[in-house]
Motif scaffolding. Structure first.
Motif, PDB file in Angstrom:
ATOM      1  N   ASP A  84      47.136  28.855  32.638  1.00 16.15           N
ATOM      2  CA  ASP A  84      48.295  29.102  32.838  1.00 16.15           C
ATOM      3  C   ASP A  84      48.297  30.189  33.832  1.00 16.15           C
ATOM      4  N   GLN A  85      47.358  30.203  34.743  1.00 13.93           N
ATOM      5  CA  GLN A  85      47.358  31.061  36.131  1.00 13.93           C
ATOM      6  C   GLN A  85      47.426  30.007  37.277  1.00 13.93           C
ATOM      7  N   GLY A  86      48.390  30.397  38.128  1.00 11.92           N
ATOM      8  CA  GLY A  86      48.531  29.510  39.273  1.00 11.92           C
ATOM      9  C   GLY A  86      47.124  29.505  40.242  1.00 11.92           C
ATOM     10  N   LEU A  87      46.695  28.082  40.741  1.00 11.79           N
ATOM     11  CA  LEU A  87      45.465  27.917  41.306  1.00 11.79           C
ATOM     12  C   LEU A  87      45.366  28.641  42.539  1.00 11.79           C
ATOM     13  N   ASN A  88      46.444  29.120  43.190  1.00 19.52           N
ATOM     14  CA  ASN A  88      46.446  29.778  44.618  1.00 19.52           C
ATOM     15  C   ASN A  88      46.512  31.325  44.524  1.00 19.52           C
ATOM     16  N   THR A  89      46.340  31.813  42.809  1.00 22.68           N
ATOM     17  CA  THR A  89      46.301  33.376  42.928  1.00 22.68           C
ATOM     18  C   THR A  89      44.910  33.616  42.626  1.00 22.68           C
ATOM     19  N   PHE A  90      44.019  32.744  42.594  1.00 21.61           N
ATOM     20  CA  PHE A  90      42.401  32.914  42.402  1.00 21.61           C
ATOM     21  C   PHE A  90      41.908  33.431  43.617  1.00 21.61           C
ATOM     22  N   GLY A  91      41.083  34.482  43.402  1.00 23.07           N
ATOM     23  CA  GLY A  91      40.162  34.572  44.785  1.00 23.07           C
ATOM     24  C   GLY A  91      38.781  33.600  44.672  1.00 23.07           C
ATOM     25  N   PHE A  92      38.260  33.397  45.768  1.00 22.47           N
ATOM     26  CA  PHE A  92      37.066  32.627  46.012  1.00 22.47           C
ATOM     27  C   PHE A  92      36.156  32.612  44.814  1.00 22.47           C
ATOM     28  N   ARG A  93      35.881  33.672  44.528  1.00 23.84           N
ATOM     29  CA  ARG A  93      34.746  33.843  43.482  1.00 23.84           C
ATOM     30  C   ARG A  93      35.154  33.541  42.091  1.00 23.84           C
ATOM     31  N   ASP A  94      36.371  34.203  42.047  1.00 22.94           N
ATOM     32  CA  ASP A  94      36.977  33.627  40.544  1.00 22.94           C
ATOM     33  C   ASP A  94      37.346  32.294  40.315  1.00 22.94           C
ATOM     34  N   LEU A  95      37.622  31.507  41.523  1.00 19.64           N
ATOM     35  CA  LEU A  95      37.722  30.042  41.274  1.00 19.64           C
ATOM     36  C   LEU A  95      36.632  29.455  41.125  1.00 19.64           C
ATOM     37  N   ALA A  96      35.276  29.775  41.734  1.00 20.28           N
ATOM     38  CA  ALA A  96      34.051  29.234  41.603  1.00 20.28           C
ATOM     39  C   ALA A  96      33.537  29.359  40.432  1.00 20.28           C
ATOM     40  N   GLN A  97      34.252  30.421  39.677  1.00 22.28           N
ATOM     41  CA  GLN A  97      33.586  30.769  38.303  1.00 22.28           C
ATOM     42  C   GLN A  97      34.389  30.029  37.448  1.00 22.28           C
ATOM     43  N   GLN A  98      35.514  29.606  37.767  1.00 21.25           N
ATOM     44  CA  GLN A  98      36.391  28.573  36.722  1.00 21.25           C
ATOM     45  C   GLN A  98      36.041  27.057  37.161  1.00 21.25           C
ATOM     46  N   VAL A  99      36.099  26.608  38.302  1.00 24.48           N
ATOM     47  CA  VAL A  99      35.849  25.171  38.556  1.00 24.48           C
ATOM     48  C   VAL A  99      34.490  25.007  39.251  1.00 24.48           C
ATOM     49  N   ALA A 100      33.903  23.920  38.941  1.00 23.82           N
ATOM     50  CA  ALA A 100      32.879  23.305  39.533  1.00 23.82           C
ATOM     51  C   ALA A 100      33.193  21.824  40.012  1.00 23.82           C
ATOM     52  N   VAL A 101      32.808  21.719  41.116  1.00 20.63           N
ATOM     53  CA  VAL A 101      32.953  20.312  41.912  1.00 20.63           C
ATOM     54  C   VAL A 101      31.651  19.483  41.919  1.00 20.63           C
ATOM     55  N   VAL A 102      31.327  18.142  41.625  1.00 22.01           N
ATOM     56  CA  VAL A 102      30.449  17.380  42.147  1.00 22.01           C
ATOM     57  C   VAL A 102      30.906  16.090  42.794  1.00 22.01           C
TER      58      VAL A 102
END
Length: 414
Positions: A64-82
């Motif tokens: 429920d938080q917009g993707l563009n509101t995350f900082g780089f580190r915060d987003l990397a703690q939420q999402v991992a990409v392979v």
């Protein structure tokens, strides 16, 4: 609150629209598969969810938080990409690559804590690369390198794992190994993965999204999405979709089309088993042959194919040898056929009567598919099956390496 919500996103590359009004959500603890033909936008969708690509309109929300509101580190703690593949320019060790997954949690001038090292060790254990920890990534195989990338993603301790055809370049054993690892993690995270292989997607995914022409064509459980109609509309293929006899999951069996010179009225009996006859049954059925098959046990893949095509099939109970009654039915099918095709199936004491009976039909046309030599057949009888096949060859049975050659022979042009 859904871990992932994609709401009416449109994505373009310049003037070219790639995705249009895409909306879906994903739950915690599920594997959501994205399927569709090349160019349908699968990779772009993964890139949009990881903020590599910015949508023209719409929104991606994480918890429920917009993707563009995350900082780089915060987003990397939420999402991992392979990714499907990655170029690693330096000779990092496996341990160093995996430790990169901890960067979002480590200060600029700080070092890994004992907890970070423990998380990396656990990630390497889960991905089965612990024994490679001190090896250079340039010295390991492609399948091992892909497992290292998964370990790096797991070291991020993400809530959402995105995979862009992360197994498509691997052989089947490595694909299954990696997908089993991911399946084992799905209880604690949300997995969204692009799949090229529809049968793997059906087996491992809880739900599927099928893309066509920039939009979602179908969404839901694999059995609802992977239908004969949807495969025809989206991929342009004719295929049968049947429940797998062991897993109950949908299993796709493509049909094959051959240019028929005429519509034959000839009868063909197919001796097969273990899935070795399915493609041939499709081809003969398409060409209009009067086809029968068996003896097959009712759990055999070839039996499922025959049933789907309404091909008469002599059956026997699983794990049972061919009974006198089944043998009589088999004899009737062979007598009514103009030719018999034997595929390079596994032959054991339970089904050897399927080929032993052919010794009594010296004037019957017999074709051995994929049987360029008698040793091509999987003999589990201590040599008896090999001797029978060798005898059939000596008495004039012909061999074929491809289905097209079988059809030519049956139509009298080979």
């Amino acid at each position: 609150m859904k871990p992932v919500n994609v709401i009416d996103i449109d994505v373009s590359y310049g003037a070219k629209k790639i995705l249009e009004t895409i909306s879906f959500s994903a739950d915690r603890g599920e594997i959501l598969g994205i399927v569709g033909p090349n160019g349908s936008g699968k990779t772009t969708l993964i890139k949009t969810m990881s903020r590599i690509v910015t949508p023209d309109s719409g929104e991606v929300r994480l918890s429920d938080q917009g993707l563009n509101t995350f900082g780089f580190r915060d987003l990397a703690q939420q999402v991992a990409v392979v990714p499907q593949e990655i170029s690693i320019g330096f000779a990092y060790t496996v341990r160093e690559i995996v430790a990169m997954g901890r960067h979002p949690y480590i200060g600029r001038f700080a070092s890994e804590t004992p907890e970070d090292l423990e998380i990396c060790d656990r990630a390497m254990h889960l991905a089965n690369v612990t024994h490679l920890a001190d090896s250079s990534v340039h010295e390991i195989s492609g399948g091992e390198r892909q497992r290292v990338l998964i370990a790096r993603a797991l070291a991020q301790d993400p809530k959402i794992l995105l995979l862009d055809e992360a197994t498509s370049n691997l052989d089947i054993s490595h694909q299954i190994e990696i997908l089993n690892i991911i399946r084992g993690l799905a209880d604690s995270i949300t997995v969204i993965s692009v799949f090229h292989d529809l049968n793997l997607a059906a087996y491992y995914c809880d739900r599927l999204i099928m893309l066509k022409d920039r939009r979602i064509y179908a969404a839901g459980p694999p059995g609802d999405v992977l239908t004969r109609e949807s495969l025809s509309a989206v991929y342009g293929i004719d295929a049968l979709v049947k429940p797998h006899p062991l897993t109950g999951k949908p299993y796709i069996l493509p049909t094959y089309k051959y240019a028929a010179k005429h519509q034959p009225e000839r009868g063909v009996h197919v001796v097969c088993g273990g899935g070795t006859g399915s493609d041939l049954l499709y081809a003969l059925h398409k060409e209009g042959f009067r086809v029968s098959t068996g003896v097959l046990n009712v759990f055999d893949t070839d039996y499922a194919t025959a049933t789907a095509l309404n091909i008469p099939c002599v059956t026997e109970a699983p794990f049972s040898a061919i009974s006198p009654g089944a043998r009589e039915d088999l004899a009737r099918c062979i007598a009514a056929a103009d030719a018999v095709v034997v595929t390079a199936m596994p032959v054991g004491q339970g089904n050897i009567e399927n080929i032993r009976i052919l010794e009594g039909y010296r004037n019957k046309r017999i074709v051995l598919l994929n049987g360029d030599t008698h040793r091509s057949f999987q003999d589990c009888t201590g040599g008896e099956a090999e001797a029978i096949i060798y005898g059939l060859l000596e008495r004039g049975a012909v061999t074929a390496e491809r289905i097209e050659q079988v059809l030519q022979f049956l139509m009298g042009s080979a």
